[in-house]
Write a protein that holds these residues in place. Sequence first.
Motif, mmCIF file in Angstrom:
data_model
loop_
_atom_site.group_PDB
_atom_site.id
_atom_site.type_symbol
_atom_site.label_atom_id
_atom_site.label_comp_id
_atom_site.label_asym_id
_atom_site.label_seq_id
_atom_site.Cartn_x
_atom_site.Cartn_y
_atom_site.Cartn_z
ATOM 1 N N VAL A 101 -11.021 4.708 9.024
ATOM 2 C CA VAL A 101 -11.522 3.742 8.051
ATOM 3 C C VAL A 101 -11.672 4.451 6.710
ATOM 4 O O VAL A 101 -12.228 5.539 6.639
ATOM 5 N N ILE A 102 -11.156 3.813 5.668
ATOM 6 C CA ILE A 102 -11.299 4.330 4.308
ATOM 7 C C ILE A 102 -12.361 3.495 3.610
ATOM 8 O O ILE A 102 -12.226 2.278 3.502
ATOM 9 N N ALA A 108 -13.205 3.385 -7.735
ATOM 10 C CA ALA A 108 -12.220 4.436 -7.464
ATOM 11 C C ALA A 108 -10.825 3.908 -7.787
ATOM 12 O O ALA A 108 -10.556 2.711 -7.705
ATOM 13 N N HIS A 109 -9.936 4.827 -8.157
ATOM 14 C CA HIS A 109 -8.561 4.426 -8.452
ATOM 15 C C HIS A 109 -7.821 4.105 -7.156
ATOM 16 O O HIS A 109 -7.941 4.836 -6.166
ATOM 17 N N SER A 110 -7.088 3.025 -7.187
ATOM 18 C CA SER A 110 -6.333 2.630 -5.995
ATOM 19 C C SER A 110 -5.252 3.654 -5.665
ATOM 20 O O SER A 110 -4.828 3.766 -4.515
ATOM 21 N N GLU A 111 -4.815 4.423 -6.658
ATOM 22 C CA GLU A 111 -3.823 5.468 -6.429
ATOM 23 C C GLU A 111 -4.332 6.488 -5.401
ATOM 24 O O GLU A 111 -3.603 6.880 -4.496
ATOM 25 N N TYR A 112 -5.608 6.879 -5.505
ATOM 26 C CA TYR A 112 -6.176 7.829 -4.555
ATOM 27 C C TYR A 112 -6.258 7.228 -3.163
ATOM 28 O O TYR A 112 -6.011 7.896 -2.168
ATOM 29 N N MET A 113 -6.611 5.954 -3.117
ATOM 30 C CA MET A 113 -6.715 5.305 -1.803
ATOM 31 C C MET A 113 -5.354 5.280 -1.112
ATOM 32 O O MET A 113 -5.258 5.553 0.088
ATOM 33 N N VAL A 114 -4.303 4.995 -1.857
ATOM 34 C CA VAL A 114 -2.961 4.959 -1.277
ATOM 35 C C VAL A 114 -2.538 6.364 -0.835
ATOM 36 O O VAL A 114 -1.958 6.539 0.243
ATOM 37 N N GLU A 115 -2.859 7.379 -1.638
ATOM 38 C CA GLU A 115 -2.489 8.749 -1.262
ATOM 39 C C GLU A 115 -3.275 9.220 -0.035
ATOM 40 O O GLU A 115 -2.727 9.892 0.843
ATOM 41 N N VAL A 116 -4.550 8.854 0.045
ATOM 42 C CA VAL A 116 -5.339 9.197 1.237
ATOM 43 C C VAL A 116 -4.787 8.455 2.453
ATOM 44 O O VAL A 116 -4.672 9.026 3.545
ATOM 45 N N LEU A 117 -4.417 7.206 2.267
ATOM 46 C CA LEU A 117 -3.812 6.429 3.358
ATOM 47 C C LEU A 117 -2.542 7.109 3.863
ATOM 48 O O LEU A 117 -2.320 7.218 5.077
ATOM 49 N N VAL A 125 -2.356 8.876 12.575
ATOM 50 C CA VAL A 125 -3.238 7.728 12.793
ATOM 51 C C VAL A 125 -2.536 6.494 12.220
ATOM 52 O O VAL A 125 -2.310 6.408 11.017
ATOM 53 N N ASP A 126 -2.171 5.571 13.099
ATOM 54 C CA ASP A 126 -1.459 4.376 12.652
ATOM 55 C C ASP A 126 -2.409 3.237 12.301
ATOM 56 O O ASP A 126 -2.080 2.379 11.491
ATOM 57 N N ASP A 127 -3.577 3.219 12.928
ATOM 58 C CA ASP A 127 -4.531 2.126 12.716
ATOM 59 C C ASP A 127 -5.544 2.554 11.641
ATOM 60 O O ASP A 127 -6.544 3.180 11.937
ATOM 61 N N VAL A 128 -5.237 2.227 10.406
ATOM 62 C CA VAL A 128 -6.093 2.590 9.277
ATOM 63 C C VAL A 128 -6.486 1.309 8.559
ATOM 64 O O VAL A 128 -5.645 0.454 8.285
ATOM 65 N N VAL A 129 -7.773 1.179 8.267
ATOM 66 C CA VAL A 129 -8.253 -0.002 7.556
ATOM 67 C C VAL A 129 -9.080 0.435 6.357
ATOM 68 O O VAL A 129 -9.630 1.522 6.327
ATOM 69 N N ALA A 130 -9.152 -0.457 5.371
ATOM 70 C CA ALA A 130 -10.008 -0.230 4.208
ATOM 71 C C ALA A 130 -11.246 -1.099 4.371
ATOM 72 O O ALA A 130 -11.156 -2.253 4.807
ATOM 73 N N VAL A 131 -12.392 -0.547 4.035
ATOM 74 C CA VAL A 131 -13.663 -1.234 4.243
ATOM 75 C C VAL A 131 -14.034 -2.023 2.996
ATOM 76 O O VAL A 131 -13.847 -1.572 1.870
ATOM 77 N N SER A 132 -14.571 -3.199 3.234
ATOM 78 C CA SER A 132 -15.129 -4.016 2.163
ATOM 79 C C SER A 132 -16.365 -4.713 2.716
ATOM 80 O O SER A 132 -16.658 -4.639 3.898
ATOM 81 N N VAL A 133 -17.063 -5.391 1.848
ATOM 82 C CA VAL A 133 -18.237 -6.148 2.258
ATOM 83 C C VAL A 133 -17.846 -7.617 2.269
ATOM 84 O O VAL A 133 -17.186 -8.097 1.345
#
Length: 136
Positions: A101-102, A108-117, A125-133
Amino acid sequence: MLRRSNRSGAGDDSDVNVTPLLDIVFIMLIFFIVTATFIKEPGVTVERPDADTAEEQRLVSVLVAIDSDNTIWINQEEVPLDGVRAAIDRLRRENPRGSAVIQADGNAHSEYMVEVLDQIRAAGVDDVVAVSVRHQ
């Protein structure tokens, strides 16, 4: 000559044998330890963005946080972008089941999120999700 005891035999029968109860308690304790999933906390609190389609995620084994300064946190340690894959590999060896889970801060910049993904997926790890409220 045999000495007679003043105690009667009825007092010994009133003792409760707790050995089977302790056996059951230890078996249950071992069951819960073996079946438990331990989550490593990222070490930083992020402001998660709202989403209408947010769903609850179960069986999470790895949490990665990206704060508003684009700093990456895994298991309460600051991790550089090129060290994410090694950190995920290490955590997956401890708990190979589950997903990642990210938790990205809304600033935060979405660029970092994509690079971390990409780094997490490169770690296998194939099952990766981004957390929101969930937006209410």
